[in-house]
Write a protein that holds these residues in place. Structure first.
Motif, PDB file in Angstrom:
ATOM      1  N   LEU A  59       0.820  -1.207   0.000  1.00  0.00           N
ATOM      2  CA  LEU A  59       0.000   0.000   0.000  1.00  0.00           C
ATOM      3  C   LEU A  59       0.856   1.260   0.000  1.00  0.00           C
ATOM      4  CD1 LEU A  59      -2.834  -0.961   2.486  1.00  0.00           C
ATOM      5  CD2 LEU A  59      -3.077  -0.498   0.049  1.00  0.00           C
ATOM      6  N   ARG A  60       1.941   1.222   0.761  1.00  0.00           N
ATOM      7  CA  ARG A  60       2.826   2.387   0.821  1.00  0.00           C
ATOM      8  C   ARG A  60       3.461   2.644  -0.553  1.00  0.00           C
ATOM      9  NH1 ARG A  60       6.412   1.786   5.489  1.00  0.00           N
ATOM     10  NH2 ARG A  60       4.646   2.620   6.611  1.00  0.00           N
ATOM     11  N   SER A  63       0.800   3.961  -2.923  1.00  0.00           N
ATOM     12  CA  SER A  63       0.426   5.359  -2.681  1.00  0.00           C
ATOM     13  C   SER A  63       1.506   6.320  -3.167  1.00  0.00           C
ATOM     14  CB  SER A  63       0.131   5.591  -1.204  1.00  0.00           C
ATOM     15  OG  SER A  63       1.313   5.514  -0.455  1.00  0.00           O
ATOM     16  N   THR A  64       2.751   5.921  -3.096  1.00  0.00           N
ATOM     17  CA  THR A  64       3.808   6.821  -3.563  1.00  0.00           C
ATOM     18  C   THR A  64       3.908   6.842  -5.080  1.00  0.00           C
ATOM     19  OG1 THR A  64       5.467   5.083  -3.330  1.00  0.00           O
ATOM     20  CG2 THR A  64       5.184   6.599  -1.472  1.00  0.00           C
ATOM     21  N   ASN A  66       1.314   6.310  -7.228  1.00  0.00           N
ATOM     22  CA  ASN A  66       0.095   6.835  -7.845  1.00  0.00           C
ATOM     23  C   ASN A  66      -0.242   8.255  -7.405  1.00  0.00           C
ATOM     24  OD1 ASN A  66      -0.309   4.525  -9.257  1.00  0.00           O
ATOM     25  ND2 ASN A  66      -1.755   3.637  -7.822  1.00  0.00           N
ATOM     26  N   ARG A  67       0.619   8.893  -6.698  1.00  0.00           N
ATOM     27  CA  ARG A  67       0.355  10.250  -6.228  1.00  0.00           C
ATOM     28  C   ARG A  67       0.451  11.216  -7.409  1.00  0.00           C
ATOM     29  NH1 ARG A  67       4.173  11.920  -1.932  1.00  0.00           N
ATOM     30  NH2 ARG A  67       3.219  10.158  -0.929  1.00  0.00           N
ATOM     31  N   GLN A  92      -2.074  17.305  -1.008  1.00  0.00           N
ATOM     32  CA  GLN A  92      -1.485  16.041  -0.577  1.00  0.00           C
ATOM     33  C   GLN A  92      -0.103  16.308  -0.023  1.00  0.00           C
ATOM     34  OE1 GLN A  92      -1.478  13.372  -3.843  1.00  0.00           O
ATOM     35  NE2 GLN A  92      -3.668  13.037  -3.790  1.00  0.00           N
TER      36      GLN A  92
END
Length: 126
Positions: A59-60, A63-64, A66-67, A92
């Motif tokens: 997940l981390r 998230s990095t 797809n930011r 964000q």
């Protein structure tokens, strides 16, 4: 008379040692039985912890990667006049990098470590 007294003291100490060894043996047997019973539960827990750690890392990284970073928009008075500025868009913030705690080490393969422990105890028992 003195040699008989020394013999009696030695016999009493030997009996005390045998009683202590018997009590210790019973406790160790109970401990090993409990460890054997807990083996599958500890293995399942270790696998669950490893899976959750992997999920958090996935997940981390997701998230990095797809930011989306939108370029700042210049706002003029004319553009601001027609907009409702009470609801500002959420910005964000970059993810904080987790600092290594002093004295903490990462142990890869925790489930393998636990399984090895139980395999070694089975070998010693057998």
């Amino acid at each position: 008379m003195l040699p008989a007294l020394i013999d009696v003291i030695i016999v009493v100490l030997l009996i005390g040692t045998l009683v202590y060894a018997y009590i210790l043996d019973r406790r160790v047997r109970n401990l090993m039985m409990t460890l054997r019973e807990m083996g599958p539960m500890v293995g399942a827990f270790s696998s669950a912890v490893e899976q959750s750690t992997k999920s958090v890392e996935d997940l981390r990284s997701l998230s990095t990667t797809n930011r989306r970073v939108e370029p700042p928009v210049k706002k003029t008075r004319h553009a601001m006049a027609g907009r409702d500025t009470s609801k500002a868009p959420a910005t964000q913030e970059p993810l904080k990098v987790k600092k290594q705690v002093r004295g903490q080490t990462s142990v890869p393969g925790k489930s393998d470590l636990v399984r090895t422990f139980f395999d070694v105890t089975k070998e010693r028992k057998g």
